[in-house]
Design an enzyme around this catalytic site. Sequence first.
Site, PDB file in Angstrom:
ATOM      1  N   LYS A  54      -3.105  -7.191  -2.254  1.00 27.88           N
ATOM      2  CA  LYS A  54      -1.740  -6.673  -2.140  1.00 27.88           C
ATOM      3  C   LYS A  54      -1.145  -6.454  -3.524  1.00 27.88           C
ATOM      4  O   LYS A  54      -0.543  -5.420  -3.793  1.00 27.88           O
ATOM      5  CB  LYS A  54      -0.866  -7.643  -1.326  1.00 27.88           C
ATOM      6  CG  LYS A  54      -1.151  -7.565   0.163  1.00 27.88           C
ATOM      7  CD  LYS A  54      -0.479  -8.670   0.963  1.00 27.88           C
ATOM      8  CE  LYS A  54      -0.954  -8.620   2.407  1.00 27.88           C
ATOM      9  NZ  LYS A  54      -0.495  -9.736   3.234  1.00 27.88           N
ATOM     10  N   GLN A  98       2.681 -15.132   2.758  1.00 30.21           N
ATOM     11  CA  GLN A  98       1.363 -14.966   3.385  1.00 30.21           C
ATOM     12  C   GLN A  98       1.135 -16.061   4.426  1.00 30.21           C
ATOM     13  O   GLN A  98       1.243 -17.245   4.117  1.00 30.21           O
ATOM     14  CB  GLN A  98       0.271 -15.023   2.296  1.00 30.21           C
ATOM     15  CG  GLN A  98      -1.128 -14.789   2.795  1.00 30.21           C
ATOM     16  CD  GLN A  98      -1.346 -13.334   3.239  1.00 30.21           C
ATOM     17  OE1 GLN A  98      -0.927 -12.384   2.588  1.00 30.21           O
ATOM     18  NE2 GLN A  98      -1.993 -13.175   4.376  1.00 30.21           N
ATOM     19  N   ASP A 121       7.606  -7.378   6.187  1.00 29.62           N
ATOM     20  CA  ASP A 121       6.644  -7.626   7.261  1.00 29.62           C
ATOM     21  C   ASP A 121       7.257  -7.299   8.622  1.00 29.62           C
ATOM     22  O   ASP A 121       6.554  -7.318   9.647  1.00 29.62           O
ATOM     23  CB  ASP A 121       6.235  -9.113   7.243  1.00 29.62           C
ATOM     24  CG  ASP A 121       4.789  -9.303   6.847  1.00 29.62           C
ATOM     25  OD1 ASP A 121       4.054  -8.289   6.789  1.00 29.62           O
ATOM     26  OD2 ASP A 121       4.388 -10.448   6.600  1.00 29.62           O
TER      27      ASP A 121
END
Length: 300
Positions: A54, A98, A121
Amino acid sequence: MSADRIDGKAFAAKVRGQIAAHVARIKAEAGITPGLAVILVGEDPASQVYVRNKGEQTLEVGMNSYEHKLPADTPAEVLYALIDKLNADPAVHGILCQFPVPAHLSETEIVARIDPAKDVDGLHVVNAGLLASGQKAMVSCTPLGCLMLLRDRLGSLSGLNAVVVGRSNLVGKPMAQLLLRDSCTVTIAHSRTKDIAEVVKRADIVVAAVGRPRMITGDWIKPGATVIDVGINRIDAPERGEGKTRLVGDVDYDSVAEVAGAVTPVPGGVGPMTIACLLANTLTACCRTHGLEEPEGLTA
Ligand code: NDP
């Protein structure tokens, strides 16, 4: 019949190119660089790889990347203090923690702590509510990537029968909302669905997000349907040598490809789109914060 293979890797590269061009434009015109902060708690090896990927891809499209690595025993209050700091930081437009996190931390509470405007997200209940009520939302990256692949393949989705297999908050539910927003007739199937093969067989669009290796086979598929395989399952692969494994989807690619019009492979289908959509969401969040033109085709 042999279905077209939908190349998610190539499409994700195209999306990243679009993002890079838009980032360069807002840097030049408004002097603003979008920034993505990624928090990793603990040392899970798979998570470390995801976070590294990422970070690299964020820098490649010209955005700023901020990595925050915390030890596995980090108390919740310390993590929340970091999230509060990032919420208040004008250089940070997107925040991602995460998952999975160590067991003493609550994923629900972590997501609730993130400013919904920076929730790239798309997991915050505010964003789920905005999506469900047809308003501008941050949309969960994987379903957004699936939607982009479907629009690219089919153009208008209006009036098509879509079956989403799986009803998780991360994939199944937002996927169904997105398809409804694009005027599909949507059915959500799950572990209690009766005659699931018959339900799936009515679909022009099938999105499989189950987590069961090769569950959906060719005899479940309507001829010509478009099949999107979200599943990532690691299975033993003795043909590759002792102890070896490989990744397969929720769709039995070979039998489905004999019936479908198009199908995504695993790996190389939906997976690469997920990170591309994380970058797209960071750019969108930045544009919304600063009142700049949003990137075309990269939002729901
Ligand atoms: P969850 O485990 O949260 O949800 C799975 C869903 O599948 C549930 O709704 C469950 O139903 C349903 N289900 C389970 N068994 C059956 C069955 N036999 N028949 C019908 N439905 C069933 O998984 P996620 O949604 O988080 O992920 C799904 C898959 O997608 C996983 O393989 C995951 O690794 C992958 N994934 C891939 C991503 C990518 O980037 N490509 C990103 C995110 C996930 P019920 O609710 O009734 O229990």
